[in-house]
Scaffold this motif. Structure first.
Motif, PDB file in Angstrom:
ATOM      1  N   THR A 255       0.739  -1.241   0.148  1.00 58.36           N
ATOM      2  CA  THR A 255      -0.084  -0.015   0.014  1.00 58.36           C
ATOM      3  C   THR A 255       0.925   1.174  -0.110  1.00 58.36           C
ATOM      4  OG1 THR A 255      -0.288  -0.254   2.609  1.00 58.36           O
ATOM      5  CG2 THR A 255      -2.095  -1.408   1.100  1.00 58.36           C
ATOM      6  N   SER A 256       2.048   1.269   0.990  1.00 59.84           N
ATOM      7  CA  SER A 256       2.976   2.429   0.893  1.00 59.84           C
ATOM      8  C   SER A 256       3.565   2.605  -0.567  1.00 59.84           C
ATOM      9  CB  SER A 256       3.889   2.349   1.988  1.00 59.84           C
ATOM     10  OG  SER A 256       3.375   2.235   3.152  1.00 59.84           O
ATOM     11  N   CYS A 257       3.723   1.496  -1.319  1.00 60.18           N
ATOM     12  CA  CYS A 257       4.538   1.337  -2.449  1.00 60.18           C
ATOM     13  C   CYS A 257       3.505   1.890  -3.363  1.00 60.18           C
ATOM     14  CB  CYS A 257       5.038  -0.009  -2.913  1.00 60.18           C
ATOM     15  SG  CYS A 257       5.561  -0.464  -4.494  1.00 60.18           S
ATOM     16  N   ARG A 258       2.472   1.464  -3.530  1.00 61.28           N
ATOM     17  CA  ARG A 258       1.415   2.112  -4.316  1.00 61.28           C
ATOM     18  C   ARG A 258       1.351   3.630  -4.396  1.00 61.28           C
ATOM     19  NH1 ARG A 258      -3.530   0.151  -4.602  1.00 61.28           N
ATOM     20  NH2 ARG A 258      -3.406  -1.305  -2.435  1.00 61.28           N
ATOM     21  N   THR A 259       1.198   3.902  -3.020  1.00 59.80           N
ATOM     22  CA  THR A 259       0.793   5.255  -2.639  1.00 59.80           C
ATOM     23  C   THR A 259       1.929   6.385  -3.307  1.00 59.80           C
ATOM     24  OG1 THR A 259      -0.364   5.007  -0.771  1.00 59.80           O
ATOM     25  CG2 THR A 259       0.511   7.205  -0.927  1.00 59.80           C
ATOM     26  N   VAL A 260       3.281   5.940  -2.976  1.00 61.70           N
ATOM     27  CA  VAL A 260       4.436   7.066  -3.499  1.00 61.70           C
ATOM     28  C   VAL A 260       4.539   6.916  -4.908  1.00 61.70           C
ATOM     29  CG1 VAL A 260       5.498   6.693  -1.050  1.00 61.70           C
ATOM     30  CG2 VAL A 260       6.130   5.222  -2.954  1.00 61.70           C
ATOM     31  N   GLU A 261       4.297   5.727  -5.521  1.00 58.42           N
ATOM     32  CA  GLU A 261       4.359   5.576  -7.035  1.00 58.42           C
ATOM     33  C   GLU A 261       3.205   6.368  -7.628  1.00 58.42           C
ATOM     34  OE1 GLU A 261       6.648   4.256  -8.885  1.00 58.42           O
ATOM     35  OE2 GLU A 261       7.904   3.997  -7.022  1.00 58.42           O
ATOM     36  N   SER A 262       2.018   6.697  -6.954  1.00 61.06           N
ATOM     37  CA  SER A 262       1.083   7.090  -7.558  1.00 61.06           C
ATOM     38  C   SER A 262       1.071   8.783  -7.299  1.00 61.06           C
ATOM     39  CB  SER A 262      -0.289   6.841  -6.599  1.00 61.06           C
ATOM     40  OG  SER A 262      -0.696   5.386  -7.002  1.00 61.06           O
ATOM     41  N   ALA A 263       1.884   9.077  -6.183  1.00 62.85           N
ATOM     42  CA  ALA A 263       2.308  10.690  -5.985  1.00 62.85           C
ATOM     43  C   ALA A 263       3.240  11.277  -6.768  1.00 62.85           C
ATOM     44  CB  ALA A 263       2.262  10.777  -4.462  1.00 62.85           C
ATOM     45  N   SER A 264       4.093  10.192  -7.347  1.00 61.93           N
ATOM     46  CA  SER A 264       5.414  10.969  -7.978  1.00 61.93           C
ATOM     47  C   SER A 264       5.083  11.357  -9.573  1.00 61.93           C
ATOM     48  CB  SER A 264       6.256   9.550  -8.078  1.00 61.93           C
ATOM     49  OG  SER A 264       7.410   9.710  -8.709  1.00 61.93           O
ATOM     50  N   ASP A 265       5.759  12.323  -9.811  1.00 59.49           N
ATOM     51  CA  ASP A 265       5.770  12.647 -11.348  1.00 59.49           C
ATOM     52  C   ASP A 265       6.880  11.746 -12.212  1.00 59.49           C
ATOM     53  OD1 ASP A 265       8.608  13.608 -10.818  1.00 59.49           O
ATOM     54  OD2 ASP A 265       7.813  15.822 -10.842  1.00 59.49           O
ATOM     55  N   GLU A 266       6.801  11.942 -13.613  1.00 63.52           N
ATOM     56  CA  GLU A 266       7.641  11.369 -14.467  1.00 63.52           C
ATOM     57  C   GLU A 266       9.024  11.159 -13.816  1.00 63.52           C
ATOM     58  OE1 GLU A 266       6.274  14.238 -16.191  1.00 63.52           O
ATOM     59  OE2 GLU A 266       4.644  13.222 -15.294  1.00 63.52           O
ATOM     60  N   ASN A 267       9.579  12.477 -13.133  1.00 62.19           N
ATOM     61  CA  ASN A 267      11.012  12.582 -12.906  1.00 62.19           C
ATOM     62  C   ASN A 267      11.465  11.919 -11.583  1.00 62.19           C
ATOM     63  OD1 ASN A 267      11.378  13.954 -15.194  1.00 62.19           O
ATOM     64  ND2 ASN A 267      10.434  15.722 -14.171  1.00 62.19           N
ATOM     65  N   GLY A 268      10.728  11.241 -10.821  1.00 62.30           N
ATOM     66  CA  GLY A 268      10.769  10.669  -9.641  1.00 62.30           C
ATOM     67  C   GLY A 268      10.562  11.638  -8.583  1.00 62.30           C
ATOM     68  N   VAL A 269      10.054  12.668  -8.705  1.00 60.10           N
ATOM     69  CA  VAL A 269       9.661  13.392  -7.711  1.00 60.10           C
ATOM     70  C   VAL A 269       8.366  13.530  -6.965  1.00 60.10           C
ATOM     71  CG1 VAL A 269       9.745  15.970  -7.064  1.00 60.10           C
ATOM     72  CG2 VAL A 269      11.474  15.265  -8.529  1.00 60.10           C
ATOM     73  N   ILE A 270       8.395  13.330  -5.771  1.00 59.68           N
ATOM     74  CA  ILE A 270       6.830  13.292  -4.975  1.00 59.68           C
ATOM     75  C   ILE A 270       6.649  14.408  -4.648  1.00 59.68           C
ATOM     76  CG2 ILE A 270       5.830  12.537  -2.575  1.00 59.68           C
ATOM     77  CD1 ILE A 270       6.303  10.274  -3.890  1.00 59.68           C
ATOM     78  N   LYS A 271       5.172  14.627  -4.976  1.00 54.20           N
ATOM     79  CA  LYS A 271       4.598  16.210  -4.522  1.00 54.20           C
ATOM     80  C   LYS A 271       3.212  15.803  -3.361  1.00 54.20           C
ATOM     81  CE  LYS A 271       5.419  18.083  -9.221  1.00 54.20           C
ATOM     82  NZ  LYS A 271       5.031  18.413 -10.339  1.00 54.20           N
ATOM     83  N   GLU A 272       2.891  16.684  -2.601  1.00 54.77           N
ATOM     84  CA  GLU A 272       2.000  16.731  -1.719  1.00 54.77           C
ATOM     85  C   GLU A 272       0.617  16.450  -2.478  1.00 54.77           C
ATOM     86  OE1 GLU A 272      -0.235  19.364   1.725  1.00 54.77           O
ATOM     87  OE2 GLU A 272       1.341  20.245   0.366  1.00 54.77           O
ATOM     88  N   SER A 273      -0.090  15.577  -2.322  1.00 54.30           N
ATOM     89  CA  SER A 273      -1.150  15.381  -3.029  1.00 54.30           C
ATOM     90  C   SER A 273      -2.261  14.233  -2.312  1.00 54.30           C
ATOM     91  CB  SER A 273      -0.824  14.577  -4.456  1.00 54.30           C
ATOM     92  OG  SER A 273      -0.160  13.506  -4.241  1.00 54.30           O
ATOM     93  N   SER A 274      -3.452  14.283  -2.768  1.00 58.36           N
ATOM     94  CA  SER A 274      -4.284  13.395  -2.456  1.00 58.36           C
ATOM     95  C   SER A 274      -5.509  13.159  -3.686  1.00 58.36           C
ATOM     96  CB  SER A 274      -5.185  13.936  -1.276  1.00 58.36           C
ATOM     97  OG  SER A 274      -5.782  15.042  -1.347  1.00 58.36           O
ATOM     98  N   GLY A 275      -6.122  11.931  -3.456  1.00 58.10           N
ATOM     99  CA  GLY A 275      -6.958  11.504  -4.457  1.00 58.10           C
ATOM    100  C   GLY A 275      -7.055   9.843  -4.606  1.00 58.10           C
ATOM    101  N   TRP A 276      -7.545   9.647  -5.776  1.00 52.75           N
ATOM    102  CA  TRP A 276      -8.026   8.112  -5.852  1.00 52.75           C
ATOM    103  C   TRP A 276      -6.943   7.368  -6.603  1.00 52.75           C
ATOM    104  CZ3 TRP A 276     -11.932   5.939  -3.020  1.00 52.75           C
ATOM    105  CH2 TRP A 276     -12.720   6.772  -2.320  1.00 52.75           C
ATOM    106  N   THR A 277      -6.440   6.443  -6.363  1.00 56.55           N
ATOM    107  CA  THR A 277      -5.613   5.525  -7.111  1.00 56.55           C
ATOM    108  C   THR A 277      -6.120   4.266  -7.545  1.00 56.55           C
ATOM    109  OG1 THR A 277      -3.180   4.926  -7.598  1.00 56.55           O
ATOM    110  CG2 THR A 277      -3.933   4.892  -5.366  1.00 56.55           C
ATOM    111  N   ASN A 278      -5.797   3.610  -8.672  1.00 55.16           N
ATOM    112  CA  ASN A 278      -6.127   2.353  -9.072  1.00 55.16           C
ATOM    113  C   ASN A 278      -4.622   1.791  -9.922  1.00 55.16           C
ATOM    114  OD1 ASN A 278      -6.169   3.787 -11.366  1.00 55.16           O
ATOM    115  ND2 ASN A 278      -8.059   2.577 -12.239  1.00 55.16           N
ATOM    116  N   ILE A 279      -3.598   2.221  -9.355  1.00 51.73           N
ATOM    117  CA  ILE A 279      -2.332   1.703 -10.017  1.00 51.73           C
ATOM    118  C   ILE A 279      -2.171   0.321  -9.881  1.00 51.73           C
ATOM    119  CG2 ILE A 279      -1.125   2.297  -7.980  1.00 51.73           C
ATOM    120  CD1 ILE A 279       1.303   3.131  -9.709  1.00 51.73           C
ATOM    121  N   PHE A 280      -1.796  -0.366 -10.707  1.00 50.15           N
ATOM    122  CA  PHE A 280      -1.677  -1.579 -10.819  1.00 50.15           C
ATOM    123  C   PHE A 280      -0.037  -1.955 -11.432  1.00 50.15           C
ATOM    124  CE2 PHE A 280      -3.032  -6.015 -13.299  1.00 50.15           C
ATOM    125  CZ  PHE A 280      -2.475  -6.677 -12.140  1.00 50.15           C
ATOM    126  N   ILE A 281       0.579  -2.537 -10.436  1.00 51.81           N
ATOM    127  CA  ILE A 281       1.963  -2.626 -10.388  1.00 51.81           C
ATOM    128  C   ILE A 281       2.347  -4.175 -10.761  1.00 51.81           C
ATOM    129  CG2 ILE A 281       4.380  -2.509  -9.448  1.00 51.81           C
ATOM    130  CD1 ILE A 281       3.278  -0.039  -8.161  1.00 51.81           C
TER     131      ILE A 281
END
Length: 341
Positions: A255-281
């Motif tokens: 869950t932590s893994c999917r959260t940080v990957e969802s909140a990251s931009d293409e350059n690997g920078v995390i931004k303060e954010s919230s929302g819904w994710t359905n990321i499938f890794i």
């Protein structure tokens, strides 16, 4: 990529039914994702795999006691609700058993009327939209009347509710615990901090999709359920600092893994954010943030073992799982742990 590619044989007796007394004394398998080499440790040894300047990412969601046993108001027929997510104030999406009793307009009583739920609509996959009536604060009423929504493979009764919570749980909202975090104690977290490791807290409210099997033959056709996440500025700064300094970001749980990957931009920078994710890794995914992963042992053919196989390689992970079975590791929510390094 076939779902059956992620199958392994798991004897039922290795599914942990109850938590061990000391959280941090479970077994810990160490898997080197470059070589496939395996070591066997105790969970408190995890500190040896964390270095000064690294960032340990924890999911501080808190499990709601979301399983309610009650009765139909007019007939007294027994009913069971499992709250999935709040749709608006006092209104929830819920699974209801038996569903045939839960027609729109029907009312159900819990705790001799302390809580009354009225079915006001239908939702996906047979779930219901339920509006609750009560006096006081909903979370306090739920805490009094509700039971922990343990996974279907756990048949033993949980004696102490807090054992299905992490010691750092904070934000109510999950239908299941982020179970890799159950191994940490306050003392172990302090030892990790004393070593110079940054700890970042993120939130992802775990949904029941965690337990749902993959029902399609082709992995690419599987659809993940959306879950709500939050990453605040402090967590983003800690994670970005570790990445900028060439240190490891170690996620505790999928869950932590999917959260940080969802909140990251293409350059690997995390931004303060919230929302819904359905990321499938799954294998082939290019991780932007995660360097290492602490995780429990998961169901065969599950999205969780697919995620672990994306960080290591599938052959190494399946070999590790076979080794875990041979060495009688305990599996699933109350089971043992693995660190992929």
């Amino acid at each position: 990529m076939k779902t059956s590619d992620f199958y392994f044989n798991l004897p039922d007796e290795l599914i942990a039914q109850v938590p061990i007394k000391d959280r941090s004394s479970s077994k810990l398998m160490v898997l080197d994702r470059e070589t496939g080499e395996i070591e066997h440790k105790i969970f408190k040894d995890v500190v040896d795999y964390l270095n000064p300047g690294d960032c340990l990412v924890l999911n501080n969601t808190r499990v709601l006691p979301a399983r309610l046993i009650g009765e139909k108001v007019d007939t007294g027929g027994k009913i069971e609700f499992l709250l999935l997510k709040r749709t608006e104030d006092d209104t929830w999406q819920a699974l209801v058993k038996p569903g045939k009793r839960a027609k729109v307009g029907t009312k159900f009583s819990f705790g001799n009327g302390k809580l009354v739920g009225e079915v006001v609509g239908l939702a996906e996959e047979g779930s219901r939209i339920v509006k609750f009536h009560y006096e006081g604060i909903f979370e306090e009423v739920l805490d009094e009347l509700g039971n922990m929504p343990l996974p279907p493979y756990i048949t033993e009764r949980l004696e102490e509710k807090e054992r299905y919570q992490t010691v750092y749980s904070k934000h109510n909202g999950s239908a299941a615990a982020p179970t890799a975090g159950l191994h940490f104690t306050e003392d172990l977290l302090q030892t990790i901090k004393d070593k110079g490791v940054d700890i970042a807290f993120v939130t992802l409210h775990v949904g029941l999709g965690t337990f749902r099997p993959v029902k399609v033959d082709d992995v690419l056709n599987h659809e993940m359920h959306s879950e709500y996440y939050m990453v605040d500025e402090e967590a983003a700064q800690k994670i970005n600092k570790a990445k900028a300094n060439g240190k490891n970001v170690i996620c505790v749980g999928t869950t932590s893994c999917r959260t940080v990957e969802s909140a990251s931009d293409e350059n690997g920078v995390i931004k303060e954010s919230s929302g819904w994710t359905n990321i499938f890794i799954y294998p082939g995914y290019k991780f932007k943030i995660v360097d290492r992963l602490i995780t429990n042992f998961h169901l065969p053919e599950s999205t969780l073992i697919m995620l672990v196989s994306a960080l290591a390689n599938k052959e190494s992970v399946l070999n590790a799982y076979e080794t875990a079975v041979e060495n009688e590791y305990r599996f699933f929510s109350f089971g043992d742990a693995m660190i992929v390094k």
